[in-house]
Structures are given as C-alpha cells and as structure tokens.
Design a protein around this motif. Structure first.
Motif, PDB file in Angstrom:
ATOM      1  N   ASP A 141      29.590  10.506  13.528  1.00  0.00           N
ATOM      2  CA  ASP A 141      28.429   9.915  14.192  1.00  0.00           C
ATOM      3  C   ASP A 141      27.648   8.940  13.325  1.00  0.00           C
ATOM      4  O   ASP A 141      26.656   8.349  13.767  1.00  0.00           O
ATOM      5  CB  ASP A 141      27.488  11.009  14.706  1.00  0.00           C
ATOM      6  CG  ASP A 141      26.943  11.899  13.581  1.00  0.00           C
ATOM      7  OD1 ASP A 141      26.953  11.478  12.412  1.00  0.00           O
ATOM      8  OD2 ASP A 141      26.503  13.030  13.893  1.00  0.00           O
ATOM      9  N   GLY A 142      28.080   8.773  12.047  1.00  0.00           N
ATOM     10  CA  GLY A 142      27.424   7.809  11.180  1.00  0.00           C
ATOM     11  C   GLY A 142      26.118   8.273  10.575  1.00  0.00           C
ATOM     12  O   GLY A 142      25.439   7.508   9.884  1.00  0.00           O
ATOM     13  N   SER A 143      25.736   9.524  10.795  1.00  0.00           N
ATOM     14  CA  SER A 143      24.478  10.025  10.229  1.00  0.00           C
ATOM     15  C   SER A 143      24.619  10.274   8.729  1.00  0.00           C
ATOM     16  O   SER A 143      25.722  10.500   8.218  1.00  0.00           O
ATOM     17  CB  SER A 143      24.057  11.316  10.927  1.00  0.00           C
ATOM     18  OG  SER A 143      25.032  12.336  10.726  1.00  0.00           O
ATOM     19  N   THR A 144      23.518  10.231   8.021  1.00  0.00           N
ATOM     20  CA  THR A 144      23.530  10.417   6.572  1.00  0.00           C
ATOM     21  C   THR A 144      22.439  11.403   6.160  1.00  0.00           C
ATOM     22  O   THR A 144      21.444  11.587   6.862  1.00  0.00           O
ATOM     23  CB  THR A 144      23.287   9.091   5.828  1.00  0.00           C
ATOM     24  OG1 THR A 144      21.972   8.609   6.145  1.00  0.00           O
ATOM     25  CG2 THR A 144      24.317   8.053   6.213  1.00  0.00           C
ATOM     26  N   GLN A 145      22.652  12.024   5.015  1.00  0.00           N
ATOM     27  CA  GLN A 145      21.639  12.890   4.417  1.00  0.00           C
ATOM     28  C   GLN A 145      21.713  12.746   2.909  1.00  0.00           C
ATOM     29  O   GLN A 145      22.801  12.825   2.321  1.00  0.00           O
ATOM     30  CB  GLN A 145      21.849  14.351   4.807  1.00  0.00           C
ATOM     31  CG  GLN A 145      20.758  15.281   4.261  1.00  0.00           C
ATOM     32  CD  GLN A 145      20.900  16.711   4.750  1.00  0.00           C
ATOM     33  OE1 GLN A 145      21.848  17.051   5.461  1.00  0.00           O
ATOM     34  NE2 GLN A 145      19.961  17.573   4.385  1.00  0.00           N
TER      35      GLN A 145
END
Length: 203
Positions: free
Chosen positions: A59-63
């Motif tokens: 989903d392309g999310s980052t942390q």
C-alpha cells in the motif's frame, strides 16, 4: 538534530520495461546515509544513520522508527536488519547491541548468556526456521569475531570452527544449516557445536 527521513529513502529499483526492453532505475525518494535494506513478506526495511524505516510494498505506507517514537530502540545509526520468525524483525545498531521488534514493542539485547558484551553486531542471518545467527566482537578494537545464536531471549556463543583464522562471514542455507567462512576455510555446522570443514583453498 539528526536529519529525519524525507518521505521514504534512497531506494533504487532496477526495472525492465515490457515493450521497449529498456532498463532503468526508479528512485523512490531520498534520506540520510543508508547502510542496509532487507525484506520480510510485505515490507522493505531500510537501515540508515537516522533510524529505521519500514516501507509497505503493498500500500506504499511508511513508518519511521527512532528512539523518541520507538521506546526500547536504543539509538540511531542502524547497521543492518533481517526478518526472523514470522512477525519478528532484528536490527543491529552501528555501535553494537541487537534489537528485536515483534510488531508492537522493541527489546534490546546487550549480553550473551556467557556475559560477553555485544559489540559491533553484524552479519544478521536467519534460516527457514526463523532462528537468528550473528557475529559480534568482544570489544570494538578486537579483530576476533564470534558467532552467536539466539533462542527466545537466550544468546549462546558458538565455538569458532577454525584454529587458525578468525570468522569473517556466516550464512544459513535452505536446510537451516549454518555456514561460516574463516580465512581460507569454509565450514558447515551439522548442529550447534560440530563444524565440518567443507573447503580449504590452501589444500
């Protein structure tokens, strides 16, 4: 203050266009000095001087993980990381120490069961079972690297297989067997304590 990640990190992917057959690098973004990248089932984990970044490929999310937003993570300057058992991520700090992330909490490991302080942890290797192996020096100035393995919260040292050379690199094969390079020699461990000399380039 330490410069934070910007968007993602310098992650370049070599791609082939299906029609034109041209090859190109894709730049995902830029960040601080990057030292390592590893993957688990869904994520890319990017180790950098300014912390650790998790990029979800679906989903392309980052942390971004840094000491002030990830209690238990001891510092910046991440050297490398690797996926262990399902749901576990291992990270080596530039100045030693080993950290484990279980999806919610970070835990640091500072000493082996024998009391050795973990310095300059590197060569994080996990086999199909998820068991972790790594190299560590007894002190930052020591040229001698020792191999350790961790089960649960217990860290045990593996006796060096060579009488003549220090350990240089380790790997774990698809059968969960540990291999070790020591100078001109290549060893395979049949169990935790029985190394078998596989190859000696001086022979």
């Amino acid at each position: 203050p330490m410069r934070l990640f910007t968007c993602l990190t310098l992650l370049l992917c070599f791609q082939t266009q299906p029609n034109a057959q041209t090859q190109q690098w894709r730049n995902y973004a830029a960040a601080d000095l990057i030292t390592d990248i590893s993957f688990d089932k869904n994520n890319a984990w990017i180790s950098a001087r300014s912390g650790l970044l998790r990029y979800n490929q679906a989903d392309g999310s980052t942390q971004v993980f840094q000491p002030w937003n990830a209690p238990g993570l001891g510092g910046l300057y991440m050297r490398e990381s690797t996926a262990g058992a399902p749901g576990l991520q291992w990270v080596a700090w530039e100045y030693g120490l080993l950290f484990r992330y279980d999806g919610s909490d970070w835990q640091g490991f500072f000493y082996s069961d024998a009391g050795d302080t973990l310095f300059s942890v590197r060569n994080l290797r996990a086999g199909p079972s998820g068991r972790l192996w790594f190299l560590s020096a007894k002190n930052p100035q020591s040229p001698l690297w020792h191999c350790y393995t961790i089960a649960g919260n217990s860290i045990s040292k593996i006796t060096s297989p060579s009488q003549d050379y220090a350990l240089g690199h380790i790997a774990v094969d698809n059968n969960d067997k540990l291999w070790a390079v020591a100078g001109y020699e290549l060893y395979r461990f049949e169990d935790d304590v029985t190394p078998q000399l596989v190859y000696d380039s001086l022979s």
